[in-house]
Design a protein around this motif. Structure first.
Motif, short mmCIF file in Angstrom:
data_model
loop_
_atom_site.label_atom_id
_atom_site.label_comp_id
_atom_site.label_asym_id
_atom_site.label_seq_id
_atom_site.Cartn_x
_atom_site.Cartn_y
_atom_site.Cartn_z
N ILE A 1 -4.91 4.71 3.52
CA ILE A 1 -4.20 3.50 3.91
C ILE A 1 -3.51 3.77 5.25
CG2 ILE A 1 -2.43 1.82 3.23
CD1 ILE A 1 -4.96 1.96 1.40
N THR B 1 5.78 6.66 2.49
CA THR B 1 5.72 5.90 1.25
C THR B 1 4.95 4.61 1.50
OG1 THR B 1 7.83 6.77 0.56
CG2 THR B 1 7.10 4.77 -0.54
N GLY B 2 3.95 4.34 0.69
CA GLY B 2 3.21 3.08 0.79
C GLY B 2 1.98 3.16 1.66
N PHE B 3 1.80 4.26 2.36
CA PHE B 3 0.59 4.44 3.18
C PHE B 3 0.42 5.93 3.48
CE2 PHE B 3 3.05 5.08 7.05
CZ PHE B 3 4.22 4.37 6.79
N TYR C 1 -1.23 1.51 -2.03
CA TYR C 1 -0.13 2.08 -2.80
C TYR C 1 0.70 0.94 -3.38
CZ TYR C 1 -1.09 6.69 -0.86
OH TYR C 1 -1.68 7.87 -0.54
N GLN D 1 3.33 -4.11 -3.47
CA GLN D 1 2.94 -3.04 -2.56
C GLN D 1 4.15 -2.11 -2.37
OE1 GLN D 1 1.13 -4.55 0.97
NE2 GLN D 1 0.14 -2.62 1.44
N SER D 2 3.90 -0.82 -2.25
CA SER D 2 5.01 0.15 -2.11
C SER D 2 5.60 0.14 -0.71
CB SER D 2 4.51 1.57 -2.38
OG SER D 2 3.96 1.67 -3.64
N VAL E 1 7.77 -1.61 0.85
CA VAL E 1 8.16 -2.80 1.61
C VAL E 1 9.44 -3.37 1.02
CG1 VAL E 1 5.77 -3.35 2.23
CG2 VAL E 1 6.75 -4.33 0.17
#
Lengths: 411, 107
Positions: free
Chosen positions: A160, A219-221, B32, B90-91, B93
């Motif tokens: 990602i 975090t998240g990517f 994620y 979504q993680s 954010v």
């Protein structure tokens, strides 16, 4: 009679690959127009979504062209800045969006391939000491359905990419791991460089990326697409056959961390102009110079890094992940005369892929690698830029699996 | 911005209880996500690997979901079902299920 002063014009090659989804559905019959440098070439995509490879005038480091694509049922697309490099075959991948309007009222999507990194001033990046990056700590987890067998480096199916600063909201791309490495390598190295220099640079790119994934830097990517933070990723980057071939061969190799206690790959950084000094980073132009002097990729890496870390070791990832599960490639190279369940698996995959890529012949999935299977493998290899030997080695198996799982996911 | 099916715009909608169905989260596949299960467990920064494409609610595999949590760099894969998910986002954010900055599981 006129006396013309003829000078030999360098040329490069360009092929345009048009598809829907993540290369899951090739678009046949798309009209492709390539313009620029007094050229105006019109092509039509074949059943594999690909145009003929066209010769175009090119100069160092590259000439830029504009590519327009129109296909019934899809939005028109205009790509500017498509890069054609002398004596190199470029591939411009173009993903089309189905149009919700009638053909007469289709909208046009416009994209620009950004200038190559090596033609731009060096970005200012913070210095990171790879030795100081800790391995991530284990956390208490409930009993999982699948459990890894130890500290392993696995190649993810997708990564990602966050196209913005880490703390700021930004669009994210889900990109196949090999496509990410290929596009970064095409945006950050010159495809005409010596093969050993390209391998050294690509090993740094893979190692850097796997380090970011392993250490869960964000975090998240997994990574950003910004050069100020990570490596330069352009989703619309022109790619080159030489680089695709190297990435497809070595994408599962990385530079081991010099600290034997650590499992993370080395955060191997590089700069365009850098010499052998501390902190250690690879100098890209110097790497090309060394390769021309006869250094191999290991020598090149050691030239830059052994000052800080001693001789570096290259390691192979323990496996690859598809659909969240670790997948195992066939233990041997499958070729005509082979038989068994691994052969049957690749026949099933080829049959599924052939539903979209009709040039690939249908096979009876009987687990016997006969002449029709060889023909199907060769056709697959031709479409996806793999040397057409008709054998299924790790590289062909991985590409086949990647397309197969993308097709399943897209349905 | 270049459009593709693997591109997610800034996605900070939290899909609430009883609104989570496979169609709504299939576009998060590969990304994620933060998940809250109906037992109150929060799973943060998990990679959503797979959402069953089965459209028929009467089928056993309808809503099956597979996700991976990374611990010490290693992937641990879990299965659940959309029926057990009360919230998903979504993680990383603002407004995400785990928006307090936690990046791992809460038990």
């Amino acid at each position: 009679m006129n006396n013309h002063n003829y000078t030999r014009q360098s040329t490069g090659k360009l092929m345009v690959f048009i598809f829907e989804g993540d290369k899951v559905k090739p678009i046949m019959g798309a009209k492709v127009t390539i313009t620029g440098h007094n050229q105006n070439v019109t092509q039509q995509s074949n059943e594999s979504g690909q145009t003929n490879t066209v010769d175009l005038p090119a100069g160092e480091p590259y000439f830029e062209y504009t590519v327009n694509v129109s296909a019934s049922g899809y939005n028109d697309v205009k790509f500017e800045g498509v890069q054609v490099v002398p004596n190199i075959t470029g591939i411009q991948e173009i993903q089309m969006t189905p149009s919700i309007r009638r053909d007469n009222f289709r909208s046009t999507e416009e994209h620009k391939v950004p200038p190559h990194k090596l033609t731009q001033p060096e970005a200012i990046k913070p210095d990171i000491d790879p030795i100081a990056i800790p391995d991530p700590q284990p956390q208490p987890l409930p009993l999982p359905q699948t459990r890894p067998e130890g500290p392993l480096i696995l190649i993810p199916e997708y990564i990602i990419v966050h196209c913005g600063a880490p703390q700021e909201p930004a669009p994210k791309y889900k990109v196949k791991f090999t496509d990410y490495i290929t596009k970064v390598a095409c945006a950050e190295t010159y495809p005409g460089w010596h093969r050993e220099a390209l391998i050294a640079n690509i090993l740094c790119i893979t190692s850097y990326t796997l380090n970011k994934i392993f250490t869960q830097a964000y975090t998240g990517f997994d990574v950003t697409c910004l050069i100020q933070f990570d490596l330069k990723y352009n989703h619309v980057q022109t790619t080159y056959k030489q680089i695709i071939e190297i990435v497809d061969t070595i994408f599962n190799l990385y530079i081991k961390h010099p600290d034997p206690v650590k499992n993370q790959p080395l955060l191997a950084e590089y700069r365009a102009h850098y010499t052998r000094q501390k902190p250690c980073k690879l100098g890209q132009f110097k790497s090309q110079e060394l390769a021309k002097q006869g250094y191999n990729h290991q020598d090149i890496l050691n030239y830059f890094y052994d000052l800080c870390y001693g001789p570096l070791k290259i390691a192979s990832a323990a496996g690859v992940i598809f659909q969240g599960r670790s997948s195992t490639p066939p233990e041997t190279i499958l070729k005509e005369g082979s038989s068994g369940s691994d052969v049957r698996k690749i026949q099933v995959m080829l049959n599924e892929i052939s539903k979209n890529y009709s040039k690939i012949p249908k096979i009876n999935a009987d687990g016997k690698f006969g002449s029709i299977t060889t023909k199907a493998v060769k056709t697959f290899q031709q479409i996806f830029n793999i040397h057409q030997d008709g054998n299924v080695d790790f590289r062909t198996w991985y590409k086949m699996s990647a397309i197969y799982y993308s097709i399943l996911e897209y349905r | 911005m270049y459009y593709n099916t693997h591109f997610n715009p800034y996605f900070n909608n939290v899909i609430a209880h009883r609104l989570v169905n496979p169609d709504q989260i299939v576009n998060l596949e590969g990304f994620y996500v933060d998940i809250e299960l109906d037992n109150g467990q929060k799973i943060c920064n998990a990679k959503l690997d797979y959402v069953s494409p089965e459209p028929d609610e009467t089928q056993a595999i309808y809503g099956d979901v597979t996700y991976t949590i990374f611990s010490a760099g290693q992937p641990y894969t879990y299965q659940t079902n959309t029926r057990k998910i009360t919230r998903i986002s979504q993680s990383g954010v603002p407004g995400a299920v785990c928006s307090d900055g936690m990046r791992s599981c809460k038990f």
